[in-house]
Write a protein that holds these residues in place. Sequence first.
Motif, short mmCIF file in Angstrom:
data_model
loop_
_atom_site.label_atom_id
_atom_site.label_comp_id
_atom_site.label_asym_id
_atom_site.label_seq_id
_atom_site.Cartn_x
_atom_site.Cartn_y
_atom_site.Cartn_z
N HIS A 114 0.87 -1.18 0.00
CA HIS A 114 0.00 0.00 0.00
C HIS A 114 0.90 1.23 0.00
N ASP A 115 1.59 1.43 -1.12
CA ASP A 115 2.65 2.43 -1.19
C ASP A 115 2.16 3.86 -0.99
N ARG A 116 1.06 4.22 -1.61
CA ARG A 116 0.56 5.59 -1.46
C ARG A 116 0.14 5.88 -0.03
N SER A 117 -0.53 4.93 0.58
CA SER A 117 -0.91 5.09 1.99
C SER A 117 0.33 5.21 2.87
N GLY A 122 3.18 6.49 2.03
CA GLY A 122 3.71 7.85 1.87
C GLY A 122 2.93 8.86 2.69
#
Length: 178
Positions: free
Chosen positions: A142-145, A147
């Motif tokens: 969950h890369d965007r979360s 960040g």
Amino acid sequence: PPMQLTDLFNYLGYARLGALHHLNPYTHTIRQEIFDPVYGFSSWHNLRSPYGPLFIALTYPLALVSLPLAYWGLKLTTVGLALAFVALVGQIARQLGRDPRFPVAFVALNPIFLIYAVEGFHNDFFMLVPMLGAISLVLARHDRSAGAVLMLAVAVKFTAIILLPFLLVAAHTRQRRV
């Protein structure tokens, strides 16, 4: 236990500086609230707030309650975040396919963790919990979360930005191995 450090009173001093005295903790010092009851317990009289805007905003409501209530509220919140930090250590170990007992015991029983961080009621846990949350989110893809959660940590203490390049590398590698 008796407190060795006065950091907790400094946090309350900055909160009271802004919320009660309507002075910006980034441009004014605790010395400007010399008649406030927290002044005698604080030690950073000539230092502007080194903390991020999120931490300052989170502490402002503490200025609106009595000093003992603010003191105990911040203590309990810090201990709760310390427990969340240990829980995240265990979760990340499980995400990496490892037995969480050793990492959890290594962190939770470490004298530096117990005596300095938890007993000293440092605000580092306000930064470390979102940092470990970001690591856990990257491991869960969950890369965007991750960040966004890391930016919460940066808004507490800017030094959390050090984790960003490592998260970017972990998020952009094909095999995503640690």
